[in-house]
Design an enzyme around this catalytic site. Structure first.
Site, mmCIF file in Angstrom:
data_model
loop_
_atom_site.group_PDB
_atom_site.id
_atom_site.type_symbol
_atom_site.label_atom_id
_atom_site.label_comp_id
_atom_site.label_asym_id
_atom_site.label_seq_id
_atom_site.Cartn_x
_atom_site.Cartn_y
_atom_site.Cartn_z
ATOM 1 N N ARG A 123 90.949 -6.549 90.064
ATOM 2 C CA ARG A 123 90.124 -6.085 91.197
ATOM 3 C C ARG A 123 90.706 -4.877 91.921
ATOM 4 O O ARG A 123 90.350 -4.607 93.059
ATOM 5 C CB ARG A 123 89.864 -7.211 92.189
ATOM 6 N N LYS A 145 87.513 10.757 91.308
ATOM 7 C CA LYS A 145 86.480 10.318 90.362
ATOM 8 C C LYS A 145 87.174 9.834 89.103
ATOM 9 O O LYS A 145 88.043 10.525 88.564
ATOM 10 C CB LYS A 145 85.569 11.493 89.991
ATOM 11 N N GLU A 187 88.054 26.853 85.192
ATOM 12 C CA GLU A 187 87.918 26.114 86.458
ATOM 13 C C GLU A 187 88.679 26.827 87.586
ATOM 14 O O GLU A 187 88.257 26.803 88.736
ATOM 15 C CB GLU A 187 88.431 24.673 86.323
ATOM 16 N N LYS A 229 89.739 22.314 96.135
ATOM 17 C CA LYS A 229 89.051 21.070 95.769
ATOM 18 C C LYS A 229 89.295 20.000 96.819
ATOM 19 O O LYS A 229 88.370 19.290 97.224
ATOM 20 C CB LYS A 229 89.463 20.593 94.372
ATOM 21 N N GLU A 239 80.177 12.999 97.181
ATOM 22 C CA GLU A 239 79.268 13.942 96.552
ATOM 23 C C GLU A 239 77.856 13.911 97.116
ATOM 24 O O GLU A 239 76.893 14.103 96.400
ATOM 25 C CB GLU A 239 79.188 13.632 95.059
ATOM 26 N N ARG A 243 79.935 18.603 98.495
ATOM 27 C CA ARG A 243 80.733 18.599 97.268
ATOM 28 C C ARG A 243 80.035 19.367 96.131
ATOM 29 O O ARG A 243 80.662 19.792 95.163
ATOM 30 C CB ARG A 243 81.037 17.154 96.856
ATOM 31 N N ASN A 247 80.065 22.533 91.939
ATOM 32 C CA ASN A 247 79.253 22.688 90.727
ATOM 33 C C ASN A 247 78.953 24.137 90.383
ATOM 34 O O ASN A 247 78.188 24.403 89.455
ATOM 35 C CB ASN A 247 77.922 21.946 90.867
ATOM 36 N N HIS A 250 78.270 25.161 86.883
ATOM 37 C CA HIS A 250 78.150 23.946 86.086
ATOM 38 C C HIS A 250 76.708 23.559 85.754
ATOM 39 O O HIS A 250 76.501 22.773 84.835
ATOM 40 C CB HIS A 250 78.873 22.772 86.768
ATOM 41 N N HIS A 254 76.676 22.854 82.032
ATOM 42 C CA HIS A 254 76.353 21.558 81.425
ATOM 43 C C HIS A 254 75.198 21.683 80.443
ATOM 44 O O HIS A 254 75.190 21.032 79.393
ATOM 45 C CB HIS A 254 75.986 20.534 82.513
ATOM 46 N N HIS A 266 83.843 22.808 77.383
ATOM 47 C CA HIS A 266 83.499 22.814 78.801
ATOM 48 C C HIS A 266 83.881 24.123 79.518
ATOM 49 O O HIS A 266 83.068 24.704 80.230
ATOM 50 C CB HIS A 266 84.139 21.615 79.492
HETATM 51 N N1 LIG Z 1 87.625 13.123 87.375
HETATM 52 C C1 LIG Z 1 87.175 14.323 87.582
HETATM 53 O O1 LIG Z 1 86.839 14.703 88.704
HETATM 54 C C2 LIG Z 1 87.072 15.267 86.427
HETATM 55 C C3 LIG Z 1 86.832 16.632 86.645
HETATM 56 C C4 LIG Z 1 86.809 17.487 85.547
HETATM 57 C C5 LIG Z 1 87.000 16.984 84.266
HETATM 58 N N2 LIG Z 1 87.221 15.650 84.095
HETATM 59 C C6 LIG Z 1 87.446 15.103 82.739
HETATM 60 O O2 LIG Z 1 88.664 15.630 82.235
HETATM 61 C C7 LIG Z 1 88.625 15.590 80.813
HETATM 62 C C8 LIG Z 1 89.186 16.890 80.273
HETATM 63 O O3 LIG Z 1 90.531 17.027 80.686
HETATM 64 P P1 LIG Z 1 91.591 17.799 79.781
HETATM 65 O O4 LIG Z 1 91.046 19.108 79.411
HETATM 66 O O5 LIG Z 1 92.902 17.718 80.436
HETATM 67 O O6 LIG Z 1 91.531 16.914 78.442
HETATM 68 P P2 LIG Z 1 92.610 16.026 77.686
HETATM 69 O O7 LIG Z 1 93.191 14.990 78.545
HETATM 70 O O8 LIG Z 1 91.942 15.595 76.423
HETATM 71 O O9 LIG Z 1 93.755 17.078 77.353
HETATM 72 C C9 LIG Z 1 93.476 18.154 76.490
HETATM 73 C C10 LIG Z 1 94.474 18.199 75.328
HETATM 74 O O10 LIG Z 1 95.727 18.670 75.805
HETATM 75 C C11 LIG Z 1 96.773 17.758 75.468
HETATM 76 N N3 LIG Z 1 97.789 17.879 76.512
HETATM 77 C C12 LIG Z 1 97.684 17.527 77.824
HETATM 78 N N4 LIG Z 1 98.789 17.911 78.485
HETATM 79 C C13 LIG Z 1 99.605 18.520 77.594
HETATM 80 C C14 LIG Z 1 100.884 19.149 77.667
HETATM 81 N N5 LIG Z 1 101.533 19.281 78.830
HETATM 82 N N6 LIG Z 1 101.430 19.650 76.533
HETATM 83 C C15 LIG Z 1 100.746 19.579 75.363
HETATM 84 N N7 LIG Z 1 99.543 19.013 75.221
HETATM 85 C C16 LIG Z 1 98.976 18.494 76.323
HETATM 86 C C17 LIG Z 1 96.088 16.430 75.322
HETATM 87 O O11 LIG Z 1 96.812 15.557 74.491
HETATM 88 C C18 LIG Z 1 94.747 16.836 74.707
HETATM 89 O O12 LIG Z 1 94.881 17.015 73.331
HETATM 90 C C19 LIG Z 1 87.179 15.346 80.423
HETATM 91 O O13 LIG Z 1 87.042 14.042 79.920
HETATM 92 C C20 LIG Z 1 86.422 15.491 81.734
HETATM 93 O O14 LIG Z 1 85.286 14.657 81.807
HETATM 94 C C21 LIG Z 1 87.264 14.797 85.126
HETATM 95 ZN ZN LIG Z 2 84.190 21.577 85.165
#
Ligand SMILES: NC(=O)c1ccc[n+]([C@@H]2O[C@H](COP(=O)([O-])OP(=O)(O)OC[C@H]3O[C@@H](n4cnc5c(N)ncnc54)[C@H](O)[C@@H]3O)[C@@H](O)[C@H]2O)c1
Ligand SMILES: [Zn+2]
Length: 365
Positions: A123, A145, A187, A229, A239, A243, A247, A250, A254, A266
């Site tokens: 929980r 999020k 971003e 942010k 949101e 917030r 976007n 985006h 998207h 992305h």
């Molecule tokens: N929660 C939110 O508000 C929010 C906002 C934007 C995006 N997201 C989410 O974030 C995700 C994308 O994040 P991401 O781009 O970090 O993806 P990810 O976590 O898949 O990382 C991208 C790649 O980089 C590698 N990696 C990460 N750190 C590393 C490092 N220091 N050295 C070498 N390799 C490394 C990972 O293993 C992976 O292969 C998506 O699923 C998206 O939906 C969430």
């Molecule tokens: Zn984004």
């Protein structure tokens, strides 16, 4: 630099963001001080663990043998409910209970999955984030999020669960593949465009230093992006309205992802979305064409696309935007830049105007 995100409600819901505060060797003591008697369970992105475990074990971070460490093969494909169940089972077997806490080390996928797990494990238990990708450091780790994907769409299951602490260590980016760094830069450019002219100027002036991943400039870039942010999230945690400015780029971004069946990544899609928003704003007389050129130049410097591939026709993009809008049950709120560092929310958009801009930005290939 230390940022505190004060969320509406009780003070215990504040989240702290530590940017370049403390060395990795100081981290275990820093965490212990914050967690008190809670036992920390660590979930690492497997790839990041491979690259970093020798170094951080030397700094006194828990080794594999500690019995409090789980490796997660992070990828969008594994951002699923069954990974959550699998991780939760491992935690139970390792003895984690409701007095435990979770620490996530990895990119956005790891952060989203571990945050979601923390929000429902027995929980809900506290969690901390140590983001290691640029995208996670400037965007996904901030805001609370969490979530996983369904076959029907991304991030359809999730929760709001603020991490207690987010610890930024820019040196992690030394091992991030250039392609991932580039995606995260989209971003950063978005954040600067929507709320920080000084950051924008830093990006223009220090492109090469950022590409070399020089520590001091990275720290400034991460700090400024997080501040933007955090400021927006603080004003509007769930949101409901403000917030929305996050976007920027985006809406079209998207749509491009969706229409290309996620073949366009992305960050690339966001760059196309930013350029579209800027051109639309200029067409509506709200942004100077000079600023559109500055945006395109900055994107090009990062090898981010400034035109929209042919298969993403204006009609298909508009249809995707309309179906998103329907899901949101309402008017299309389009975030438009009005100058570098400032945006407005425009809700009287004539789709025909957008279509003309999309048409002008379309390439053959
Ligand atoms: N929660 C939110 O508000 C929010 C906002 C934007 C995006 N997201 C989410 O974030 C995700 C994308 O994040 P991401 O781009 O970090 O993806 P990810 O976590 O898949 O990382 C991208 C790649 O980089 C590698 N990696 C990460 N750190 C590393 C490092 N220091 N050295 C070498 N390799 C490394 C990972 O293993 C992976 O292969 C998506 O699923 C998206 O939906 C969430
Ligand atoms: Zn984004």
């Amino acid at each position: 630099m230390k940022l505190t995100i004060n969320l509406p409600g009780t003070p215990s819901r504040a989240s702290e963001v530590l940017i370049g505060e403390g060395t990795p060797a100081e981290l275990p003591a820093m965490l212990a001080g914050r967690l008190g008697s809670r036992a920390a369970y660590w979930i690492w992105d497997e790839r990041v663990w491979e690259l970093w475990h020798e170094r951080v074990e030397g700094y006194g971070w828990p080794p594999m043998e500690s019995g409090r460490l789980i490796l997660f093969p992070a990828s969008e494909m594994n951002k699923r409910l069954n990974s959550l169940e699998n991780l939760a089972q491992q935690m139970v077997r390792l003895g984690a209970d409701r007095q435990s806490a979770l620490v996530a080390v990895g990119g956005g996928v790891t952060g989203d999955v571990v945050g979601f797990l923390a929000s429902i494990y027995m929980r809900g238990i506290p969690h901390l984030q140590i983001p290691t990708s640029l995208l996670a450091q400037v965007d996904s780790s901030i805001g609370g999020k969490t979530g996983v994907d369904l076959p029907e769409g991304k991030n359809l299951l999730g929760s709001f669960h603020q991490p207690q602490t987010i610890w930024m260590y820019p040196q992690f980016l030394e091992t991030l593949p250039p392609e991932e760094f580039r995606q995260g830069m989209a971003e950063v450019i978005k954040s600067a465009m929507l709320g920080d002219r000084a950051l924008w100027e830093d990006l223009e002036k220090h492109t090469e230093a950022i590409k070399r991943r020089e520590g001091d400039v990275l720290l400034r870039v991460i700090g400024a992006s997080c501040a933007i942010k955090a400021g927006v999230v603080e004003a509007d945690e769930r949101e409901s309205g403000y917030r929305m400015v996050l976007n920027l780029g985006h809406t079209v971004g998207h749509a491009v992802e969706k229409v290309s069946d996620y073949q366009v990544r992305h960050g690339d899609a966001v760059a196309m979305g930013l350029v579209t928003a800027a051109n639309l704003a200029a067409r509506l007389g709200k942004l100077a064409y000079d600023d559109v050129s500055r945006l395109e130049k900055l994107c090009i410097a990062w090898d981010l696309p400034v035109r929209i591939p042919g298969p993403c026709s204006p009609e298909s993009l508009l249809a995707a935007i309309q179906s998103d809008k329907k899901r949101m049950r309402g008017t299309l709120h389009f975030v438009l830049p009005v100058k570098i560092g400032e945006v407005m929310v425009y809700d009287r958009l004539d789709p025909e105007e957008l279509k003309q801009v999309l048409l002008a930005l379309r390439t053959e290939a």
